[in-house]
Design a protein around this motif. Structure first.
Motif: not given
Ligand SMILES: C[S@@+](CC[C@H](N)C(=O)[O-])C[C@H]1O[C@@H](n2cnc3c(N)ncnc32)[C@H](O)[C@@H]1O
Length: 418
Positions: A68, A72, A103, A133, A187, A207
């Protein structure tokens, strides 16, 4: 045998679908955790994570993709600021603007939202940002709010001068912005995720859904819908937007922002002040019989039902409909194309182009245009009706029935009987 079982446990717990990250990612994370725990047998490790939530969380921390950075994709944040200025602030808000970033990873997304709000002149007391997150490590980093160069990408970094102090090779976010965001480890798929949360006016969920399989994606969207106010805005990642196709959301009129307003079947403008949380009058979209596409004149007669945008675009679109009605189809098409160059998300311009292509006998292109229309506006009754007819003509009765049923649902809803 145990690696698939571990992958299955991860999927069940956090939604992660192994094919989206590749089985290598999961096996590397498992190997790393086994090494750190001093365990040699993968079956033993499986037993441990089945019983210990602490170790399961450690594995999740290792397997998640935290990628991230600030601002973005840019456009979602420009669209958000535009909406805050033109809709939220132009209305008569008595409640704080509630925003959810889930997240949030290491915090760049919610802090960007906080900077946008500060730039819009909103006081901290008038806003509330929750940032969530699943990874406790990410949440801990987010709370520290100290970032390296990787979090600052793209050309325009003026925000860094305004809101960060440099500390060695890193940058510390000012307390004024930090304090606007409330972080929490949770979660999204957990049963009680929504319990006790008041609805949000804006949700950023970008994402994450790409890592889920289809049923889990819809489960997550159900949850987000539950958490969104009746006319709230939902931002998804650019490859996640098709999930809203069958749902009552309409795309914001902002290029490539991947933001959608929950449509309580009224107008699709997002530049007029919103009457927040008030029930919306149903949009009437019942002029077309599902089996017979309309000639242009009837479309024109119901024009005010389609076009709610003000300004030049509206004028251009009305002119295009008028020209089509007068039989000047090529000119009408040119108007639509000009409009779409400026506003690619204008559903009605796609719809009119579809009508024009159909009139010219170009069924394939007409179908493409109507599909684009219902992608942008899943409740576009006329486009659904045309698609139903086209599919039936092509002999695809299943698809024809599905479009027919969707159109009928929209019609019932608009009449207040659905
Ligand atoms: C690629 S980052 C996206 C961050 C931000 N939203 C962005 O688009 O820049 C994905 C995040 O999803 C979180 N994640 C994965 N499964 C999840 C869940 N079931 N509930 C909450 N967060 C989750 C991961 O820990 C990770 O930090």
């Amino acid at each position: 045998m145990s690696l698939p079982a571990i992958a299955s446990l991860l999927k069940q717990h956090m939604g992660l679908h192994s094919s989206t990250v590749g089985s290598g990612t999961i096996s590397q994370a498992v190997e790393r955790r086994m090494r750190d725990c001093g365990i040699n047998d993968i079956g033993d490790y499986h037993n441990i994570i089945s019983q210990s939530e602490t170790e399961l969380n450690e594995l999740i921390d290792t397997v998640v993709i935290p990628e991230t950075w600030f601002y973005r994709d840019r456009n979602p944040f420009s669209a958000f600021s535009d909406w805050v200025r033109h809709n939220w602030l132009a209305g008569s808000a008595h409640t704080p603007l509630r925003i959810l970033s889930v997240p949030c990873s290491t915090g760049e997304e919610p802090y960007t939202l906080a900077m946008c709000l500060a730039d819009c002149g909103m006081a901290a007391a008038d806003t509330h940002i929750d940032a969530i997150d699943i990874s406790s490590t990410n949440i801990e980093r987010a709370r520290q709010a100290r970032y390296g160069n990787n979090s600052f990408r793209g050309g325009d970094l003026r925000f860094r001068d305004r809101y960060f102090e440099s500390v060695g090779t890193r940058f510390q976010l000012t307390d004024a912005i930090r304090q606007r965001v409330h972080f929490e480890q949770a979660n999204l798929l957990e049963q009680d995720f929504s319990t006790g949360r008041a609805p949000y006016h804006v949700i950023f969920c970008r994402n994450l859904l790409i890592y889920f399989d289809r049923p889990t994606q819809h489960q997550a969207i159900d949850r987000l819908e539950q958490l969104l106010t009746s006319d709230g805005i939902l931002f998804l990642g650019h490859s996640e937007t098709s999930l809203l196709l069958e749902r009552p959301f309409s795309a914001l009129e902002f290029p490539r922002c991947f933001g959608f307003r929950r449509a309580e079947k009224e107008s699709r403008t997002d530049h007029a002040p919103a009457s927040r949380n008030k029930p919306k009058a149903p949009r009437k979209r019942d002029r077309l019989p599902v089996t017979a596409p309309l000639p242009f004149a009837e479309v024109e007669a119901g024009k005010e039902l389609h076009t709610v945008e003000t300004g030049d675009n509206d004028v251009l679109l009305q002119k295009a409909f008028r020209l089509a009605d007068q039989g000047h189809l090529d000119e009408a098409a040119r108007h639509c194309e000009t409009l779409l160059q400026q506003h690619a998300l204008q559903a009605d311009a796609h719809y009119l182009l579809g009508l024009i292509r159909e009139a010219a006998g170009n069924s394939a292109e007409a179908e493409r245009m109507f599909r684009r229309t219902v992608y942008l506006d899943p409740t576009h009754y006329e486009a659904l009706a045309h698609l139903s007819v086209i599919c039936r003509r092509q002999g695809d009765s299943g698809e024809a029935r599905r479009f027919h049923e969707r159109a009928a649902r929209v019609q019932r809803h608009n009449r207040g009987t659905g």
